[in-house]
Scaffold this active site. Structure first.
Site, PDB file in Angstrom:
ATOM      1  N   ASP A  64      11.691-101.517  54.830  1.00 51.40           N
ATOM      2  CA  ASP A  64      12.438-100.273  55.052  1.00 51.40           C
ATOM      3  C   ASP A  64      13.263-100.371  56.328  1.00 51.40           C
ATOM      4  O   ASP A  64      12.976-101.189  57.215  1.00 51.40           O
ATOM      5  CB  ASP A  64      11.505 -99.050  55.112  1.00 51.40           C
ATOM      6  CG  ASP A  64      10.541 -99.075  56.295  1.00 51.40           C
ATOM      7  OD1 ASP A  64      10.006-100.159  56.611  1.00 51.40           O
ATOM      8  OD2 ASP A  64      10.330 -98.020  56.919  1.00 51.40           O
ATOM      9  N   ASP A 105      15.961-105.846  61.950  1.00 50.42           N
ATOM     10  CA  ASP A 105      14.755-105.003  61.885  1.00 50.42           C
ATOM     11  C   ASP A 105      14.630-104.395  60.494  1.00 50.42           C
ATOM     12  O   ASP A 105      15.169-103.340  60.240  1.00 50.42           O
ATOM     13  CB  ASP A 105      14.873-103.912  62.963  1.00 50.42           C
ATOM     14  CG  ASP A 105      13.631-103.057  63.092  1.00 50.42           C
ATOM     15  OD1 ASP A 105      12.623-103.344  62.437  1.00 50.42           O
ATOM     16  OD2 ASP A 105      13.688-102.068  63.848  1.00 50.42           O
ATOM     17  N   GLU A 114       7.339 -98.474  57.605  1.00 50.04           N
ATOM     18  CA  GLU A 114       7.132 -98.732  59.031  1.00 50.04           C
ATOM     19  C   GLU A 114       8.012 -97.839  59.880  1.00 50.04           C
ATOM     20  O   GLU A 114       7.578 -97.302  60.898  1.00 50.04           O
ATOM     21  CB  GLU A 114       7.413-100.215  59.340  1.00 50.04           C
ATOM     22  CG  GLU A 114       6.839-100.693  60.660  1.00 50.04           C
ATOM     23  CD  GLU A 114       7.712-100.420  61.872  1.00 50.04           C
ATOM     24  OE1 GLU A 114       7.208-100.483  62.997  1.00 50.04           O
ATOM     25  OE2 GLU A 114       8.908-100.121  61.691  1.00 50.04           O
ATOM     26  N   GLU A 115       9.257 -97.670  59.458  1.00 53.24           N
ATOM     27  CA  GLU A 115      10.200 -96.880  60.265  1.00 53.24           C
ATOM     28  C   GLU A 115       9.907 -95.381  60.174  1.00 53.24           C
ATOM     29  O   GLU A 115      10.540 -94.582  60.855  1.00 53.24           O
ATOM     30  CB  GLU A 115      11.644 -97.155  59.833  1.00 53.24           C
ATOM     31  CG  GLU A 115      12.085 -98.604  60.000  1.00 53.24           C
ATOM     32  CD  GLU A 115      12.183 -99.078  61.445  1.00 53.24           C
ATOM     33  OE1 GLU A 115      11.822 -98.325  62.364  1.00 53.24           O
ATOM     34  OE2 GLU A 115      12.614-100.227  61.654  1.00 53.24           O
TER      35      GLU A 115
HETATM   36  N1  BES Z   1      10.779-103.509  65.103  1.00 56.69           N
HETATM   37  C1  BES Z   1      10.458-102.248  65.660  1.00 56.69           C
HETATM   38  C2  BES Z   1       9.414-102.308  66.761  1.00 56.69           C
HETATM   39  C3  BES Z   1       9.938-102.865  68.049  1.00 56.69           C
HETATM   40  C4  BES Z   1      10.916-102.196  68.748  1.00 56.69           C
HETATM   41  C5  BES Z   1       9.427-104.009  68.572  1.00 56.69           C
HETATM   42  C6  BES Z   1      11.391-102.677  69.942  1.00 56.69           C
HETATM   43  C7  BES Z   1       9.883-104.505  69.760  1.00 56.69           C
HETATM   44  C8  BES Z   1      10.883-103.842  70.453  1.00 56.69           C
HETATM   45  C9  BES Z   1       9.914-101.340  64.584  1.00 56.69           C
HETATM   46  O1  BES Z   1      10.521-101.504  63.331  1.00 56.69           O
HETATM   47  C10 BES Z   1      10.163 -99.913  65.002  1.00 56.69           C
HETATM   48  O2  BES Z   1      11.250 -99.538  65.297  1.00 56.69           O
HETATM   49  N2  BES Z   1       9.118 -99.121  65.018  1.00 56.69           N
HETATM   50  C11 BES Z   1       9.212 -97.732  65.266  1.00 56.69           C
HETATM   51  C12 BES Z   1       7.868 -97.177  64.906  1.00 56.69           C
HETATM   52  C13 BES Z   1       7.772 -95.694  64.869  1.00 56.69           C
HETATM   53  C14 BES Z   1       8.710 -95.089  63.853  1.00 56.69           C
HETATM   54  C15 BES Z   1       6.349 -95.285  64.572  1.00 56.69           C
HETATM   55  C16 BES Z   1       9.558 -97.451  66.722  1.00 56.69           C
HETATM   56  O3  BES Z   1       9.129 -98.175  67.618  1.00 56.69           O
HETATM   57  O4  BES Z   1      10.276 -96.485  66.947  1.00 56.69           O
HETATM   58 ZN    ZN Z   2      10.910-103.123  62.652  1.00 55.82          ZN
END
Ligand code: BES
Ligand code: ZN
Length: 462
Positions: free
Chosen positions: A93, A124, A158-159
């Site tokens: 996603d 991502d 995940e997002e």
């Molecule tokens: N790939 C990212 C996580 C990430 C962000 C790792 C920056 C390293 C550096 C992941 O897909 C993401 O964006 N996760 C969300 C999770 C949230 C919606 C619970 C985030 O961090 O906002």
């Molecule tokens: Zn991600």
């Protein structure tokens, strides 16, 4: 087992470079935005595309599994008796694409710009899922097998907080028996320096709804006699953080593990150019919690941010009303050992307490996620470091990231597995923003790194 992939692996990758790029682009054309209900069928299409890819390269027991939300794709290859079993986790996603007008090319029409592939999800995380599939494909095609057992888990929420995934993990405990998890959903350090992420923050989220009159009021006829919901909301937000950047919610810091001298030394040792970082995001100055450096603030201190605020008149010119309601979305990034449920409770009770009179304030908890710290000295982490060095030619940095991957803590707590965060995206990938892109050199070398890691892991004592 030999120390790395056979020469045929590299030849196969060279021969298939164009086909690989086309297949990567095809995955990016599916607008699998998990947060928007109108894209539910696209999420399913992305899941089906990954399942078809897994089957085509020789992965077995492939299933698009129901979770109650967007499906999880599962598949495995378990023909390396005696070797470790690795769960490869990723997500198909992506984030919404707005503001659309800032994209230089349509977000779901991938294009190569210089050394980069640009599209939503290029980095991502579809690009990183794709590179794992390509490493597996090339190994299976050229050596008839993998040096380790692999179980793929590619989710679609995940997002939007992985809200159904914990239940699915619990229900699939046996099927998910493994030795470790490898997640490629993080990136390299500033300057595109190879890195292994050892810390991620957690998340607590609330929406604050402030209600006043039943409909908007004339601000002349009623102004001065009632509480204005937009003013009330601003008053609430103004009391959430102090001028020193400290969060004013009582109890907020109670469970925060303080930085040790060693933690601080590790942050200080990173080759970080603060002025370049500031310049790259276009802000006039960097601002944060007093007493901490920028990297400490990002990687190891909690935050509170308003993500969106709305209410009242938004058009050109002025309109003399007292709006009937106003709203804000607020998230906190959490660090070890803060608990998202506890922080949400603290937010709800503090905001209720400071709510001005004359309005009804509703605080609606949203999804959360726990922070995680993965072991830097675990043999699997060291194996990943060797795989990076063998393919990128430099030893990785070890970094604590500000972002969140909620399932990371769940793999540890539900399945009892260590997690290695081996991500390849460049730091300026514009993830979640317009013109997201992946550096194709990172992607290509990343394929080789993954293959190397499987050989490194095969040699580890279990
Ligand atoms: N790939 C990212 C996580 C990430 C962000 C790792 C920056 C390293 C550096 C992941 O897909 C993401 O964006 N996760 C969300 C999770 C949230 C919606 C619970 C985030 O961090 O906002
Ligand atoms: Zn991600």
């Amino acid at each position: 087992m030999p120390a790395g992939p056979a020469p045929a692996f590299e030849q196969y990758l060279e021969l298939n470079r164009e086909r690989r790029l086309e297949s990567y682009k095809a995955l990016l054309r599916i607008p699998s935005v998990s947060a928007l209900p109108e894209h539910a069928s696209d999420c399913r299409a992305a899941a089906e595309a990954i399942a078809a890819d897994l089957r085509a390269i020789g992965i077995e027991h492939v299933e698009v599994a129901e979770t109650g939300g967007h499906p999880v794709v599962y598949g495995d290859w378990l023909h390396a008796p005696g070797a470790p079993t690795v769960i490869v986790y990723g997500h198909y996603d992506v984030q919404p694409v707005d503001p659309l007008e800032l994209w230089e090319s349509p977000p779901f029409e991938p294009i190569v710009v210089g050394d980069r592939l640009q599209a939503r999800g290029a980095a991502d995380d579809k690009g990183q899922v794709h590179l794992h599939l390509r490493a597996t494909e090339a190994l299976l095609a050229t050596s008839g097998g993998l040096p380790v057992n692999v179980k793929f888990v590619v989710e679609g929420e995940e997002e939007s907080g992985s809200v159904n995934l914990d239940r699915w993990l619990e229900a699939n405990r046996e099927r998910l028996a493994a030795d470790l998890v490898v997640i490629s959903d993080t990136g390299f350090f500033d300057g595109n320096r190879p890195a292994i992420t050892i810390g991620l923050r957690g998340l607590a989220a609330v929406q604050v709804n402030v209600y006043g009159s039943t409909i908007d009021l004339h601000s002349g006829s009623y102004g001065g006699t009632v509480q204005n919901p937009a003013n009330a909301l601003c008053a609430i937000v103004a009391r959430l953080k102090g001028p020193d950047g400290r969060i004013l919610v009582p109890g907020f810091y109670d469970d925060v593990l303080p930085l040790t001298e060693a933690d601080r030394a590790a942050f200080a040792a990173l080759p970080f150019d603060e002025e370049a970082f500031r310049g790259s995001i276009g802000v006039p100055a960097l601002v944060g919690e007093a007493g901490y450096t920028t990297l400490e603030r990002r990687g190891a201190r909690p935050t509170l941010d308003v993500n969106g605020v709305w209410g009242g008149f938004q058009g050109e010119g002025s309109k003399t009303i007292i709006p009937a309601h106003a709203h804000a979305k607020i998230t906190c990034r959490l660090v070890p050992a803060q608990d998202p449920d506890r922080i949400t409770e603290l937010l709800v009770s503090y905001i209720s307490e400071i709510a001005p009179p004359g309005v009804r304030v509703e605080i609606v908890p949203q999804h959360g996620g726990r922070p995680s710290l993965t072991p830097i000295d675990h043999p699997a982490t060291k194996a990943a470091a060797r795989a990076i060095e063998a393919t990128f030619g430099v030893a990785p940095l070890y970094i604590r990231e500000g972002g969140s991957i909620p399932v990371c803590a769940s793999f540890e707590s539900i399945l009892g597995l260590p997690v290695v965060l081996l991500g390849f995206t460049p730091p300026d990938d514009h993830a979640h923003a317009p013109n997201e892109s992946m550096d194709l050199r990172n992607y290509e070398t990343g394929i080789r790194t993954v293959a190397h890691l499987w050989y490194e892991l095969a040699d580890l004592p279990r």
